[in-house]
Design a protein around this motif. Sequence first.
Motif, mmCIF file in Angstrom:
data_model
loop_
_atom_site.group_PDB
_atom_site.id
_atom_site.type_symbol
_atom_site.label_atom_id
_atom_site.label_comp_id
_atom_site.label_asym_id
_atom_site.label_seq_id
_atom_site.Cartn_x
_atom_site.Cartn_y
_atom_site.Cartn_z
ATOM 1 N N ALA A 198 0.870 -1.036 0.075
ATOM 2 C CA ALA A 198 0.085 -0.032 0.126
ATOM 3 C C ALA A 198 0.870 1.210 0.039
ATOM 4 O O ALA A 198 2.032 1.004 0.584
ATOM 5 N N GLY A 203 -4.452 3.513 -2.148
ATOM 6 C CA GLY A 203 -5.233 1.969 -2.010
ATOM 7 C C GLY A 203 -4.157 0.782 -1.753
ATOM 8 O O GLY A 203 -3.022 1.169 -1.606
ATOM 9 N N ALA A 204 -4.727 -0.221 -1.533
ATOM 10 C CA ALA A 204 -3.880 -1.406 -1.178
ATOM 11 C C ALA A 204 -3.956 -2.337 -2.459
ATOM 12 O O ALA A 204 -5.089 -2.605 -3.203
ATOM 13 N N THR A 205 -2.790 -3.194 -2.244
ATOM 14 C CA THR A 205 -3.144 -4.329 -3.443
ATOM 15 C C THR A 205 -2.392 -5.730 -2.952
ATOM 16 O O THR A 205 -1.684 -5.771 -1.982
ATOM 17 N N ILE A 302 -1.871 -0.840 5.303
ATOM 18 C CA ILE A 302 -2.355 -1.638 4.302
ATOM 19 C C ILE A 302 -3.791 -1.879 4.518
ATOM 20 O O ILE A 302 -4.847 -1.868 3.638
ATOM 21 N N GLU A 305 -5.737 1.632 3.705
ATOM 22 C CA GLU A 305 -5.709 1.897 2.201
ATOM 23 C C GLU A 305 -6.786 0.855 1.715
ATOM 24 O O GLU A 305 -7.374 0.967 0.862
ATOM 25 N N ALA A 306 -7.175 -0.384 2.409
ATOM 26 C CA ALA A 306 -8.162 -1.316 1.835
ATOM 27 C C ALA A 306 -9.575 -0.928 2.353
ATOM 28 O O ALA A 306 -10.572 -1.839 2.268
#
Length: 354
Positions: A198, A203-205, A302, A305-306
Motif C-alpha cells: 500500500a 489504495g492497497a494491492t 495496508i 488503504e483497503a
Amino acid sequence: MSTYSKELEVAELAVQRATLLTKKVFHEKAKGTLSKDDKSPVTIGDFGAQALIIHAIKQNFPDDEVVGEEEASSLRDDHKLRDQIWALVESTRLADPSAEKIIGGPIPTVDAMLDAIDAGNSAGGSKGRIWALDPIDGTKGFLRGGQYAVCLALMVDGDVKVGVLGCPNLPVDDSAPLSADVGVDQTDSDGKGVLFSAVAGQGATSRPLGTAGLGQSQPIHMKPVKDISQATFCESVEAGHSSHGDQSAIASKLGITKQSVRMDSQAKYGSIARGAGDIYLRLPVSATYQEKIWDHAAGDLIVREAGGQVTDSLGRRLDFSKGRTLAENRGVVAAPAAVHGHVLEVVKEVLAKK
C-alpha cells in the motif's frame, strides 16, 4: 511517476528477495535459533532477511534510517552462525537481473552483511525518512510451521507512507476464506505466497510472491460486514501477545459464535485487508507493555488503504512517531470502517470492567 513509486518498487522487490531466503530456512529442521534478552527467538532467517532488505534500502536511499528488530553483535562473536547466514545471503538472488539491479545487487562481503544488519539501529522518531523492518514477524509461527511475514514500512515525519508484507504461507487467492487451522501446519507450496502493498492515498494491492520480478497486482478491499455476528475474528496465537480472555468476551458481546482464527504475524492485517477475515484485535496483557512499531506499521497502512480503520483500544490512531515503540498506544483494534466504531465501543466496555 506516482508519489513514492520508487520506494514501493524497492520495498516490494527487497521483501520478495528476503522471503526467498526465509523459505529456504523454513524447510530446514535446524533453523539456527538463538534467544534474545527478552527471551524471544531469532533465527538465521531473521538475520539474513534483515541484511538483504537494509542493503537494498541503503543502496537506493543512503540517507534513510532503519528501525530494525535485529542487531549483529552475536554474529560477530559466533563465526559459525555468521558463516551460515552469509551462505544463505550469497545464495539468494532474484531470477530477473533487472529486478536484482533495482535493489542494488548482491551484498559484497561478510562485513558488509554485518554492517547492514546493524544499520537497523535507528531510534525512530517524528522527523525524516525512517523505515520500520521486521525481517520475520511471527518467529514462533515460523518455527512451528505456521504463519509468518516479512514486513517493511516507510515513515516520513512519523506518518506511514509505504507498507509491504510478504506472507509466504498465505494463499495467493484473495477470495480464499480463512480456516481455523491457518496458523498451524502450513506450507509455501503452489498456490501459496502473497505480497501485500500500500501507498498512502493510493489504495492497497496483493500479488503472488515470485522468484524474479514483480507479478501482476490487483486491488484489495475489506469485506463489507452486513451482520457482525457472522464476522471472522483474527487474533494472535500466543496468549502472551494478546489477551485471549478479553477478546473472547468481546466476540461474545458482538454475537460472534465462530471460532476465532489464530495466527502469528502481520499476516492477520493482510488477511482482513483482503476480506478473508474481518476483525483483528490485539489487546494488552500488561499495563507496561509497549508494541514495537515494526510489528504494525506496514499492516496498519495496508488495512486503512483497503477501507479499514485501525486504532488502539481507546480509539486513537497508532502513533509511529514516538520512537521504536507505540509508546502512546494501548493495543490494536482493526476492522472495516463502517463497523469499527461499534467494535471499539464493545472493546472499551469489556476493558472498563477489568
